[in-house]
Design an enzyme around this catalytic site. Structure first.
Site, short mmCIF file in Angstrom:
data_model
loop_
_atom_site.label_atom_id
_atom_site.label_comp_id
_atom_site.label_asym_id
_atom_site.label_seq_id
_atom_site.Cartn_x
_atom_site.Cartn_y
_atom_site.Cartn_z
N ARG A 150 23.32 46.85 40.83
CA ARG A 150 23.27 45.40 41.13
C ARG A 150 21.83 44.92 41.29
O ARG A 150 21.54 43.76 41.03
CB ARG A 150 24.13 45.11 42.37
CG ARG A 150 23.68 45.81 43.61
CD ARG A 150 24.76 45.87 44.68
NE ARG A 150 25.74 46.92 44.42
CZ ARG A 150 26.79 47.18 45.20
NH1 ARG A 150 27.01 46.43 46.27
NH2 ARG A 150 27.61 48.16 44.91
N LYS A 162 22.94 61.37 45.85
CA LYS A 162 24.36 61.69 45.65
C LYS A 162 24.60 63.16 45.92
O LYS A 162 23.69 63.98 45.76
CB LYS A 162 24.74 61.41 44.18
CG LYS A 162 24.81 59.94 43.81
CD LYS A 162 25.18 59.77 42.35
CE LYS A 162 25.25 58.32 41.94
NZ LYS A 162 26.33 57.56 42.59
N1 BES Z 1 26.59 54.42 39.00
C1 BES Z 1 27.23 54.38 40.27
C2 BES Z 1 28.71 54.05 40.18
C3 BES Z 1 29.61 55.15 39.73
C4 BES Z 1 29.86 56.23 40.54
C5 BES Z 1 30.26 55.06 38.53
C6 BES Z 1 30.73 57.23 40.11
C7 BES Z 1 31.14 56.05 38.12
C8 BES Z 1 31.37 57.13 38.91
C9 BES Z 1 26.58 53.32 41.13
O1 BES Z 1 25.22 53.12 40.97
C10 BES Z 1 26.78 53.73 42.55
O2 BES Z 1 26.23 54.72 42.92
N2 BES Z 1 27.56 52.97 43.29
C11 BES Z 1 27.86 53.28 44.63
C12 BES Z 1 27.80 52.00 45.41
C13 BES Z 1 27.85 52.22 46.91
C14 BES Z 1 26.58 52.89 47.37
C15 BES Z 1 28.02 50.88 47.57
C16 BES Z 1 29.25 53.88 44.68
O3 BES Z 1 30.13 53.45 43.93
O4 BES Z 1 29.45 54.83 45.43
MN MN Z 2 24.08 54.46 42.16
#
Ligand code: BES
Ligand code: MN
Ligand code: ZN
Length: 501
Positions: A356, A282
């Protein structure tokens, strides 16, 4: 903080502060009316002078009221102009009152706010909301400050005043439920607020053992280690923890409260104790907030603990897959293909779509409990924050009756959810050229494609998914876990205990 139920007149009961409602333009609640008489018209006088704000949630504190009044302070809370309050307005009013009390100097108070008329809500509900709002106002997370600065005059005791003896038991029942929900919310907040270095998968496992110790007769706890998961074939879950030095844990909490051998409600909570994104790392901004990526797990702990505290007659299983998601020489890489416990293969196109991957194996594992329904709770997608903001949990389900139950529980508790569709058209976005499916579905409808992914592992039972990415914590100056959706889940389970026995 202590709560009790009282009866009596606001001018006669002795206390540090009496809390009453005032509405626009110049309408006093019955208790405020009595105080006005006893103070020879002081309240009406102040209203006329424009010194009392009647807007919903605005508070005015009066010190040493005139006349024969036993109390040192009167807290007037604005109720807006509606004769019957909406449940949301009542929650706002209780919360404003609690916050004002916390900074008033009074360490105990008597609230007459339950005399306000709320649309479609009874006294027990009003008492419960009063407790929840007050506990929320006094919550602090200072276990990691070397010098905690507690408020000078913290609110320690709140008396909820009801009109007559007959109402006492109903209010007491509301208080009992409110305290249990508030305790559950507090537990979820504390776990959520702890940083990733102090809230690892092993720490969550210890937390489960602590719950077992608190309710030895009602709770059973089992911790599955990585080798147990390997034996079960949980290749998806284990692929996420590869990059971490902290071993993953699969935590199972079992609560038996129903005399009958009823099929349990199973709650599955995402427990990623820190989500860096893994190799698909990230960006740096606000990455600290990914310590909250275990708030689904925290809500399962909070709910199980509150259910045990209330001794609710339900059978409940909590399953928490707990892991970190970190980059490492041994971490999973984009393009890796893993085999889930269900046998379905998954191409990991983005290691940041890890929630997931751990949930799918936990959902397959849930099948062994022969569940009545399964509800998973997860901070799953940033897309859910874009779709619904910070107000509603995203809800997706393969069973409309279950979805309706959860939506209704959200409305009653004020911890609301909003449903999104789970259509086949979206599922098609998960195609992979190399495996049974990919773990991402492209840019559009990210919350829905994530749920479609989970649905592929939840075919054997009635299932709902709660995406709490937008509601589980707040950012900015009030940064911190909210404890949501414990109130929704508690309402859902309380109603099931009532209706289905
Ligand atoms: N934990 C995150 C989701 C999240 C991100 C919650 C920011 C709250 C704030 C999750 O594991 C994630 O990184 N999801 C990705 C999915 C994508 C790679 C398809 C996302 O939401 O960007
Ligand atoms: Mn994630
Ligand atoms: Zn995550």
């Amino acid at each position: 903080m202590d709560f009790n139920v009282k009866t009596g007149d606001p001018d006669k009961l002795r206390s540090a502060c009496v809390v009453v409602g005032v509405s626009a333009p110049r309408r006093l609640s019955p208790a405020a009316e009595r105080l006005d008489k006893a103070s020879r018209g002081q309240l009406r006088e102040l209203l006329k002078q424009g010194d009392i704000d009647t807007e919903c949630g605005k508070t005015t504190l009066i010190h040493n009221p005139k006349g024969h009044i036993e109390t040192a302070r009167i807290l007037l809370v604005g109720c807006g102009k509606d004769k019957k309050l909406s449940p949301k307005a009542f929650a706002e009013i209780s919360s404003a009152a609690a916050k004002a009390l916390q900074s008033s100097g009074a360490t105990e108070a008597l609230s007459y706010l339950t005399e306000l008329v709320v649309k479609d809500r009874d006294l027990a509900w009003k008492a419960q909301r009063t407790v929840e709002a007050s506990r929320d106002a006094v919550y602090r997370f200072d276990e990691l400050k070397s010098e905690a600065k507690p408020p000078k005059h913290p609110l320690r005791k709140l008396g909820i005043v009801v009109s007559d003896r007959d109402a006492v038991n109903e209010a007491k029942e509301g208080i009992r439920r409110g305290i249990a929900v508030a305790n559950g919310v507090d537990l979820a907040r504390v776990l959520g607020n702890r940083p990733g270095n102090l809230c690892t998968p092993s720490d969550l496992a210890d937390q489960a053992m602590a719950l077992k110790k608190a309710y030895p007769a009602a709770l059973n706890v089992q911790i599955l280690e990585e080798e147990d998961m390997a034996k079960l074939g949980m290749g998806a879950l284990l692929s996420v923890s590869r990059g971490s030095r902290q071993p993953a844990k699969l935590i199972v909490l079992q609560y038996n409260g129903s005399a009958t051998n009823k099929n349990p409600v199973v709650l599955v909570g995402k427990g990623v104790t820190f989500d860096s994104g893994g190799i698909s790392i990230k960006p740096g901004a606000a990455m600290d907030e990914m310590k909250f990526d275990m708030c689904g797990a925290a809500s399962v702990f909070g709910t199980v603990s509150a259910v045990a505290e209330l001794a609710l007659p339900v059978n409940l299983v909590g399953i928490v897959p707990a892991t970190e998601n970190l980059p490492d020489g041994d971490a999973s890489k984009p393009g890796d293909i893993v085999t889930s416990m269900s046998g379905q293969t998954i191409e990991v196109l983005n290691t940041d779509a890890e929630g997931r991957l751990i949930l799918c194996d936990a959902l397959t594992y849930a099948d062994k409990f022969d569940p009545d329904v399964v509800v998973d709770i997860a901070t799953l997608t940033g897309a859910c924050v874009i779709a619904l903001g910070h107000h509603a949990t995203g809800l997706l389900s393969n069973d409309q009756a279950l979805a309706d139950e959860l939506l209704a529980a959200g409305r009653t508790s004020g911890d609301r959810a909003w449903q999104l569709p789970l259509w086949d058209e979206y599922d098609e976005q998960l195609v992979s050229n190399f495996a049974d499916m990919a773990n991402i579905g492209g840019r559009s409808a990210g919350t829905i494609t994530a749920a479609c992914f989970l649905a592929r592992f939840s075919k054997n039972y009635h299932w709902a998914h709660l995406d709490i990415a937008g509601v589980a914590w707040k950012s900015g100056k009030d940064k911190g876990a909210t404890g949501r959706p414990v109130p929704l889940l508690m309402q859902f389970l309380t109603e099931r205990a009532r209706d289905k026995g």
